[in-house]
Design an enzyme around this catalytic site. Structure first.
Site, mmCIF file in Angstrom:
data_model
loop_
_atom_site.group_PDB
_atom_site.id
_atom_site.type_symbol
_atom_site.label_atom_id
_atom_site.label_comp_id
_atom_site.label_asym_id
_atom_site.label_seq_id
_atom_site.Cartn_x
_atom_site.Cartn_y
_atom_site.Cartn_z
ATOM 1 N N GLU A 158 0.805 -1.230 0.000
ATOM 2 C CA GLU A 158 0.000 0.000 0.000
ATOM 3 C C GLU A 158 0.838 1.280 0.000
ATOM 4 O OE1 GLU A 158 -2.758 -0.382 3.263
ATOM 5 O OE2 GLU A 158 -3.494 -2.315 2.558
ATOM 6 N N ASN A 201 1.974 -5.262 -3.085
ATOM 7 C CA ASN A 201 0.567 -5.567 -2.780
ATOM 8 C C ASN A 201 -0.190 -4.273 -2.500
ATOM 9 O OD1 ASN A 201 -1.451 -7.641 -2.117
ATOM 10 N ND2 ASN A 201 -1.289 -6.931 -0.004
ATOM 11 N N HIS A 237 -10.691 -6.105 -2.032
ATOM 12 C CA HIS A 237 -11.741 -5.911 -1.014
ATOM 13 C C HIS A 237 -12.891 -5.156 -1.686
ATOM 14 C CE1 HIS A 237 -9.181 -7.226 2.276
ATOM 15 N NE2 HIS A 237 -8.243 -6.376 1.903
ATOM 16 N N GLU A 266 -6.308 -10.722 -0.975
ATOM 17 C CA GLU A 266 -7.113 -10.483 0.239
ATOM 18 C C GLU A 266 -8.601 -10.439 -0.105
ATOM 19 O OE1 GLU A 266 -5.673 -7.055 2.405
ATOM 20 O OE2 GLU A 266 -3.586 -7.548 1.988
ATOM 21 N N ASP A 268 -12.352 -10.363 -0.501
ATOM 22 C CA ASP A 268 -13.638 -10.472 0.185
ATOM 23 C C ASP A 268 -14.626 -9.559 -0.529
ATOM 24 O OD1 ASP A 268 -12.716 -8.030 1.270
ATOM 25 O OD2 ASP A 268 -12.506 -8.821 3.291
HETATM 26 O O1 G3I Z 1 -5.417 -8.202 19.188
HETATM 27 C C1 G3I Z 1 -5.953 -6.977 19.684
HETATM 28 C C2 G3I Z 1 -6.768 -7.196 20.927
HETATM 29 O O2 G3I Z 1 -5.923 -7.678 21.944
HETATM 30 C C3 G3I Z 1 -7.422 -5.894 21.341
HETATM 31 O O3 G3I Z 1 -8.267 -6.116 22.417
HETATM 32 C C4 G3I Z 1 -8.235 -5.319 20.196
HETATM 33 C C5 G3I Z 1 -8.829 -3.965 20.548
HETATM 34 O O4 G3I Z 1 -9.066 -3.202 19.418
HETATM 35 O O5 G3I Z 1 -7.392 -5.148 19.086
HETATM 36 C C6 G3I Z 1 -6.835 -6.358 18.611
HETATM 37 O O6 G3I Z 1 -6.016 -6.076 17.501
HETATM 38 C C7 G3I Z 1 -6.704 -5.813 16.282
HETATM 39 C C8 G3I Z 1 -6.215 -6.783 15.226
HETATM 40 O O7 G3I Z 1 -6.795 -6.469 13.979
HETATM 41 C C9 G3I Z 1 -6.560 -8.231 15.575
HETATM 42 O O8 G3I Z 1 -7.940 -8.405 15.608
HETATM 43 C C10 G3I Z 1 -6.405 -4.394 15.853
HETATM 44 O O9 G3I Z 1 -7.002 -3.489 16.768
HETATM 45 C C11 G3I Z 1 -6.953 -4.137 14.471
HETATM 46 O O10 G3I Z 1 -6.497 -2.864 14.024
HETATM 47 C C12 G3I Z 1 -6.448 -5.196 13.528
HETATM 48 O O11 G3I Z 1 -7.047 -4.969 12.277
HETATM 49 C C13 G3I Z 1 -6.389 -5.570 11.176
HETATM 50 C C14 G3I Z 1 -6.085 -4.507 10.139
HETATM 51 O O12 G3I Z 1 -5.500 -5.095 8.994
HETATM 52 C C15 G3I Z 1 -5.133 -3.460 10.699
HETATM 53 O O13 G3I Z 1 -4.724 -2.575 9.726
HETATM 54 C C16 G3I Z 1 -7.305 -6.608 10.592
HETATM 55 O O14 G3I Z 1 -7.457 -7.699 11.505
HETATM 56 C C17 G3I Z 1 -6.722 -7.144 9.272
HETATM 57 O O15 G3I Z 1 -7.681 -7.941 8.625
HETATM 58 C C18 G3I Z 1 -6.389 -5.973 8.356
HETATM 59 O O16 G3I Z 1 -5.780 -6.489 7.194
HETATM 60 C C19 G3I Z 1 -5.445 -5.538 6.195
HETATM 61 C C20 G3I Z 1 -4.213 -6.042 5.489
HETATM 62 O O17 G3I Z 1 -3.187 -6.288 6.417
HETATM 63 C C21 G3I Z 1 -3.756 -5.062 4.418
HETATM 64 N N1 G3I Z 1 -4.827 -4.775 3.486
HETATM 65 C C22 G3I Z 1 -6.077 -4.326 4.110
HETATM 66 C C23 G3I Z 1 -6.559 -5.343 5.136
HETATM 67 C C24 G3I Z 1 -7.886 -4.955 5.706
HETATM 68 O O18 G3I Z 1 -7.805 -3.777 6.434
#
Ligand code: G3I
Length: 450
Positions: A158, A201, A237, A266, A268
């Site tokens: 990105e 990516n 996405h 990715e 969906d």
């Molecule tokens: O693990 C913690 C947890 O302990 C805490 O209580 C909670 C509170 O918010 O947060 C949890 O972490 C989260 C993590 O996902 C696991 O669930 C983060 O806040 C959250 O920001 C994180 O989001 C991820 C996101 O990237 C961050 O940018 C998504 O799961 C993940 O699917 C998403 O993936 C991205 C790709 O890497 C890049 N392309 C876009 C895609 C979708 O956004």
């Protein structure tokens, strides 16, 4: 499907190879009635994003293990997860996913090395030279740890901004190092693991537009100057604000024509029913139509754990039922046995099956207790067999609720009194192992049932 062996220092190499051969055989012996096996029949992989925190859930692991031939750690290989303080790498969660994938004969995509998001707070304040050093050290740290184990790495993620300009996105890397940080990251990555495919990516690059044109120009420039890039990832996405572009296939093809592989990384698509199914079909058909489209990955196993869970964008609903989109993808991949079809492993009446998942239940300096939970699939079972491969140094001193036989450090366990399980029911066996200097986790192979 390639099977990759962990670094010698972390692997019980012989046992792992034996376990890998078993699981690979189990995958290839399946009819093309799962996403992974159907895709393999088309010379592609079909993967999913995986969260380490869900691997211990039997229905999650069962669906993952049955359907997919590749995994991408959803968050566990990102910079904040792997190098939270400078020079201090932690791979516990990512290793858990890689170990699980390898025990099931699945390949692994690496996501991601250099990205403006999910950066630990120590990175942004660094000055230019220090940031360059830190970026290269991070790439070397991750790729070194997983050398030979990752089929494709998202080296840079990105780096272009949305909108009509096609400009680079502001980030610590862009702002301090300029456009050249991308090239430098790819050159460092090639040296760190020459066997891995190196991908750029991004999202909103799925059709022809200013952003994808800018990425296209960069890839063309890299190819003309010999900068090592092997693949471009299209995140894909989609929802009503960002629908599937009509020129998706054409866009994949024009990148492929530059001499790189393309991957759907990715995927969906928010929605439900036949409309969602039709959009998924377009994705699969586009990939199959482009010979350099080497595979596709959906961004999660089940709607309930999707980053867009409210939009129900995936192939399995929150109860792991196959959605119409699942049948559409399977059919587009040339597979058979969608929901309701005879032989569909997700339907009842298809015979005995089971899954095996491992947890460490006690730990002390010289040893630990492990527990393997066996869960019956959609049919009752009368017996089960599970394999556990231990790190070479370790030895098992006792085992309960199961009957082991040994081949090297591969333990094959059958029931003692607990072979009969109702559909979806679980039992477990436990063991005590001496570490003998290795604290590594054992790997659990395919569970078979009768
Ligand atoms: O693990 C913690 C947890 O302990 C805490 O209580 C909670 C509170 O918010 O947060 C949890 O972490 C989260 C993590 O996902 C696991 O669930 C983060 O806040 C959250 O920001 C994180 O989001 C991820 C996101 O990237 C961050 O940018 C998504 O799961 C993940 O699917 C998403 O993936 C991205 C790709 O890497 C890049 N392309 C876009 C895609 C979708 O956004």
């Amino acid at each position: 499907m390639s099977m990759i062996v962990r670094r010698l220092s972390r692997a019980a190499t012989a046992g792992l190879v034996a376990a890998a051969a078993l699981t690979a055989a189990a995958h290839s012996a399946e009819a093309a009635d799962t996403l992974g096996s159907a895709a393999v029949g088309q010379g592609r992989y079909f993967g999913t994003a995986v969260a380490a925190s869900h691997l211990g859930e039997s229905d999650y692991a069962a669906t993952l293990d049955r359907e997919f031939s590749s995994v991408t750690p959803e968050n566990e290989m990102k910079w904040d997860a792997t190098e939270p303080s400078r020079g201090s790498f932690t791979f516990t969660s990512a290793d858990r996913i890689v170990d699980h994938a390898q025990s099931q004969g699945m390949d692994v995509r690496g996501h991601t090395l250099v990205w403006h998001s999910q950066l630990p707070s120590w990175v942004s304040p660094l000055g230019a030279q220090d940031l360059r050093t830190a970026m290269n050290a991070h790439i070397n740290g991750l790729m070194g740890h997983y050398k030979g184990e990752i089929h494709s790495w998202d080296v840079v993620n990105e780096a272009f901004q949305d909108g009509g300009s096609g400009a680079r996105r502001s980030s610590p890397f862009q702002d301090k190092l300029g456009d050249g940080f991308i090239e430098e990251a790819f050159r460092t990555a090639r040296a760190a693991d020459p066997a891995a495919k190196l991908c750029y990516n991004d999202y909103n690059t799925d059709g022809v537009n200013a952003k994808s044109n800018a990425v296209y120009d960069m890839v063309k420039d890299f190819k003309s100057r010999g900068v090592p890039i092997d693949c471009v990832g299209f995140q894909s996405h989609f929802n009503s604000n960002s629908p599937v572009p009509s020129d998706y296939r054409h866009n994949l093809q024009r990148f492929a024509d530059l001499g790189v592989d393309v991957q759907i990384t990715e995927l969906d698509i928010e929605g439900s029913g036949s409309a969602q199914a039709a959009d998924y079909t377009k994705m699969v058909e586009a990939c199959l139509a482009v010979s350099r489209c080497t595979g596709m990955t959906v961004w999660g196993v089940t709607d309930k754990y999707s980053w867009r869970s409210g939009g129900t964008p995936l192939l399995f609903d929150g109860d792991y039922n196959e959605k119409p989109a699942y049948g559409a993808v399977l059919s587009a991949l040339g597979g058979s046995g969608g929901p309701g079809d005879p032989g569909d492993p997700g339907d009842p009446g298809d015979g005995a099956s089971c899954t095996a998942t491992y947890t460490r239940t006690a730990d002390w300096s010289s040893g630990y207790n492990g527990q393997v939970t066996i869960t019956a699939g959609a049919e009752p079972i009368s017996s089960w067999t599970a394999t556990v491969t231990l790190p070479a140094q370790q030895s098992v001193s006792s085992l309960w609720n199961g009957t082991p036989t040994w081949s090297g450090n591969v333990m094959t366990v059958r029931p003692s009194w607990n072979g009969t399980l109702a559909a979806g029911a679980s039992t477990s066996f436990g063991f005590t192992a001496a570490k003998n200097g290795s604290d590594a986790a054992p790997t659990v192979g395919t569970c078979t049932a009768s």
